[in-house]
Design a protein around this motif. Structure first.
Motif, mmCIF file in Angstrom:
data_model
loop_
_atom_site.group_PDB
_atom_site.id
_atom_site.type_symbol
_atom_site.label_atom_id
_atom_site.label_comp_id
_atom_site.label_asym_id
_atom_site.label_seq_id
_atom_site.Cartn_x
_atom_site.Cartn_y
_atom_site.Cartn_z
ATOM 1 N N ILE B 86 0.817 -1.209 0.000
ATOM 2 C CA ILE B 86 0.000 0.000 0.000
ATOM 3 C C ILE B 86 0.857 1.268 0.000
ATOM 4 O O ILE B 86 0.527 2.252 -0.657
ATOM 5 C CB ILE B 86 -0.976 -0.015 1.207
ATOM 6 C CG1 ILE B 86 -1.674 1.334 1.399
ATOM 7 C CG2 ILE B 86 -0.286 -0.375 2.501
ATOM 8 C CD1 ILE B 86 -2.659 1.672 0.342
ATOM 9 N N TRP B 89 2.617 1.413 -3.709
ATOM 10 C CA TRP B 89 1.914 0.851 -4.869
ATOM 11 C C TRP B 89 2.114 1.655 -6.151
ATOM 12 O O TRP B 89 2.319 1.078 -7.218
ATOM 13 C CB TRP B 89 0.422 0.671 -4.563
ATOM 14 C CG TRP B 89 -0.373 1.946 -4.615
ATOM 15 C CD1 TRP B 89 -0.577 2.817 -3.599
ATOM 16 C CD2 TRP B 89 -1.053 2.484 -5.755
ATOM 17 N NE1 TRP B 89 -1.334 3.874 -4.016
ATOM 18 C CE2 TRP B 89 -1.650 3.702 -5.334
ATOM 19 C CE3 TRP B 89 -1.217 2.077 -7.077
ATOM 20 C CZ2 TRP B 89 -2.388 4.506 -6.201
ATOM 21 C CZ3 TRP B 89 -1.962 2.878 -7.941
ATOM 22 C CH2 TRP B 89 -2.534 4.078 -7.498
ATOM 23 N N ALA B 103 -0.688 -4.671 -3.097
ATOM 24 C CA ALA B 103 -1.322 -3.724 -2.170
ATOM 25 C C ALA B 103 -2.727 -4.186 -1.804
ATOM 26 O O ALA B 103 -3.468 -4.666 -2.660
ATOM 27 C CB ALA B 103 -1.382 -2.342 -2.811
ATOM 28 N N THR B 105 -4.341 -2.888 1.694
ATOM 29 C CA THR B 105 -4.937 -2.073 2.754
ATOM 30 C C THR B 105 -5.771 -0.917 2.210
ATOM 31 O O THR B 105 -6.684 -0.434 2.876
ATOM 32 C CB THR B 105 -3.827 -1.540 3.688
ATOM 33 O OG1 THR B 105 -3.108 -2.654 4.206
ATOM 34 C CG2 THR B 105 -4.388 -0.748 4.849
ATOM 35 N N TYR B 106 -5.470 -0.473 0.985
ATOM 36 C CA TYR B 106 -6.207 0.664 0.411
ATOM 37 C C TYR B 106 -7.713 0.439 0.391
ATOM 38 O O TYR B 106 -8.495 1.384 0.417
ATOM 39 C CB TYR B 106 -5.712 0.965 -1.008
ATOM 40 C CG TYR B 106 -6.171 -0.047 -2.031
ATOM 41 C CD1 TYR B 106 -7.339 0.160 -2.763
ATOM 42 C CD2 TYR B 106 -5.456 -1.226 -2.236
ATOM 43 C CE1 TYR B 106 -7.777 -0.780 -3.684
ATOM 44 C CE2 TYR B 106 -5.884 -2.167 -3.146
ATOM 45 C CZ TYR B 106 -7.045 -1.943 -3.864
ATOM 46 O OH TYR B 106 -7.486 -2.873 -4.752
ATOM 47 N N MET B 109 -8.261 1.007 4.402
ATOM 48 C CA MET B 109 -7.431 2.086 4.962
ATOM 49 C C MET B 109 -7.461 2.146 6.496
ATOM 50 O O MET B 109 -8.199 1.435 7.148
ATOM 51 C CB MET B 109 -7.803 3.441 4.369
ATOM 52 C CG MET B 109 -7.263 3.638 2.964
ATOM 53 S SD MET B 109 -5.478 3.268 2.795
ATOM 54 C CE MET B 109 -4.736 4.649 3.662
ATOM 55 N N HIS B 113 -1.529 3.989 7.703
ATOM 56 C CA HIS B 113 -1.196 4.060 6.282
ATOM 57 C C HIS B 113 -1.662 5.368 5.647
ATOM 58 O O HIS B 113 -1.078 5.826 4.667
ATOM 59 C CB HIS B 113 -1.803 2.865 5.536
ATOM 60 C CG HIS B 113 -1.187 1.550 5.921
ATOM 61 N ND1 HIS B 113 -1.753 0.720 6.864
ATOM 62 C CD2 HIS B 113 -0.042 0.944 5.524
ATOM 63 C CE1 HIS B 113 -0.983 -0.356 7.011
ATOM 64 N NE2 HIS B 113 0.056 -0.252 6.221
ATOM 65 N N VAL B 117 -0.194 7.436 2.533
ATOM 66 C CA VAL B 117 -0.986 7.366 1.299
ATOM 67 C C VAL B 117 -2.333 8.028 1.578
ATOM 68 O O VAL B 117 -3.333 7.365 1.820
ATOM 69 C CB VAL B 117 -1.198 5.888 0.877
ATOM 70 C CG1 VAL B 117 -1.660 5.813 -0.568
ATOM 71 C CG2 VAL B 117 0.070 5.067 1.069
ATOM 72 N N PHE B 120 -6.618 7.811 -0.289
ATOM 73 C CA PHE B 120 -7.688 6.809 -0.256
ATOM 74 C C PHE B 120 -8.673 7.150 0.860
ATOM 75 O O PHE B 120 -8.275 7.602 1.933
ATOM 76 C CB PHE B 120 -7.124 5.402 -0.002
ATOM 77 C CG PHE B 120 -6.374 4.828 -1.165
ATOM 78 C CD1 PHE B 120 -7.048 4.415 -2.306
ATOM 79 C CD2 PHE B 120 -4.991 4.704 -1.130
ATOM 80 C CE1 PHE B 120 -6.352 3.888 -3.394
ATOM 81 C CE2 PHE B 120 -4.291 4.179 -2.208
ATOM 82 C CZ PHE B 120 -4.974 3.771 -3.344
ATOM 83 N N HIS B 122 -11.342 6.288 3.907
ATOM 84 C CA HIS B 122 -11.354 5.284 4.973
ATOM 85 C C HIS B 122 -12.717 4.599 4.989
ATOM 86 O O HIS B 122 -13.711 5.210 5.361
ATOM 87 C CB HIS B 122 -11.093 5.944 6.326
ATOM 88 C CG HIS B 122 -9.703 6.495 6.457
ATOM 89 N ND1 HIS B 122 -8.733 5.881 7.212
ATOM 90 C CD2 HIS B 122 -9.113 7.573 5.902
ATOM 91 C CE1 HIS B 122 -7.605 6.571 7.129
ATOM 92 N NE2 HIS B 122 -7.807 7.606 6.347
#
Lengths: 235, 235
Positions: B86, B89, B103, B105-106, B109, B113, B117, B120, B122
């Motif tokens: 993530i 990426w 990746a 977790t995006y 979220m 992170h 990043v 993105f 949540h």
């Protein structure tokens, strides 16, 4: 039960007078009955030094039993006086005026509490397998999603220090080598069992190296009967 | 797939020559087919500084694609070259010679992170309730058994810093007061979602404040269908 804050600095009433007022309110409300007070002195579990921990425990219980005394002096029977954790159980059990001890971790134990209360056996372990022997390390397939407080995890029968725990990898240092090889099964003692048990659906009860029973870990929540649930499906 | 250690200092081969030898061994064994290499550069996720993280990512991918080059120069097709997390990426997806990005977790979220990043949304939150408003604090019924990396947990719509997370209590500082009262429901954004999701049996999918679906979190292991499992029992 009314919660009394004996030093955790968390929930509960902060003074005896507040407790008295709340107990009276409870007694006036329909459908409620005042049974007593609860005042887990969990802040003591963070103090490793025995003398200092005992001092904090005494301070907490002096305050706590004083709350009960004030209630009774005001005609409110305080039947249950519940306190005590694994790190203070002996002192709190021996403290006059207590009726119930809340210690629980002693049943399974772990390395964190074992430092403070060394006289209990460790009955909770995690079964893992060695998956790599790279670069002077022993890497197992149980990471910090499988064992809580990973910095204090130990391998039964092997003197390897924790190098690092990732989510799915437990990494131990073995700079002088290790008899452990890829595929070997290892037994891990958790760093902290109160936050480990809740990650599993069942205990595998082992006696003389044989799984003799499977106990569901029901307090995890509804529907968590895991392997035990599969073994005995609802009809 | 052969795992290549691109800097995690964990499992996987450490050099291109080791990878070549292992790939050859795989190809000689019956029932095995060599498909490619995997080299998640997860160590970069621990580097918050963007420039330095990019530098480490480049270093990791230079080594990783070099491994693939050596394999192909020796007549071993390296169809899959899988890497990327993530926190890297974009760079790894744009790096020549990669075929797959790992990746993940995006999708949900978290605050950890999100710092690296930020673009993105949540989508993963934890529903909790306020259970105490003692001593300038807001205490909720979700503790470090419910949300991972508790130091970075935030309450949606409220600017309260974490004071401390115990096992079953999340404690936030509210020295200037808070509109939150006992019984109020709050929405927590986890500090670290990869270690939070696995504590639950199901996602409650919310659209416009209505639960529109319940998705079982099956990768937790067998029998973990939770509420979704209850809703649709096996016949």
């Amino acid at each position: 039960m009314v919660e009394v804050d004996t030093g955790m600095d968390r929930c509960g009433v902060d003074t005896a007078q507040e407790c008295l007022a709340l107990a009276r309110q409870v007694m006036e409300l329909p459908g409620l009955r005042f049974e007593g007070i609860t005042g887990y002195e969990g802040h003591c579990s963070l103090t490793f030094d025995n003398e200092l921990r005992h001092e904090r425990q005494r301070e907490a219980m002096t305050f706590f039993t004083g709350v009960a005394d004030l209630l009774e002096a005001n005609g409110i029977p305080c039947k249950i006086r519940s306190a005590g954790g694994i790190a203070t159980w002996r002192w709190t059990a021996g403290y006059p005026g207590l009726t119930e001890i809340q210690a629980g971790t002693y049943v399974v134990m772990d390395n964190y509490h074992g430092r403070m209360v060394p006289h209990f056996e460790h009955s909770l372990t995690i079964q893992a397998s060695v998956i790599s022997r790279q670069s002077g390390k022993v890497i197992v397939d149980a990471g910090n999603k499988s064992v809580a407080a990973p910095d204090e995890v130990t391998i039964v029968g092997h003197d390897h220090k924790v190098f690092r725990f990732d989510e799915e990898h437990g990494i131990f240092s073995a700079p002088l080598g290790s008899p452990l090889q890829v595929g070997d099964r290892v037994t891990l003692v958790p760093g902290y069992s109160p936050s480990t048990v809740n990650w599993y659906d069942a205990y595998h009860v082992v006696q003389d190296n044989v799984v003799v029973d499977i106990w569901p870990i029901i307090p995890r929540g509804p529907g968590h009967h895991g392997l035990a649930g599969l073994a005995a499906p609802a009809r």
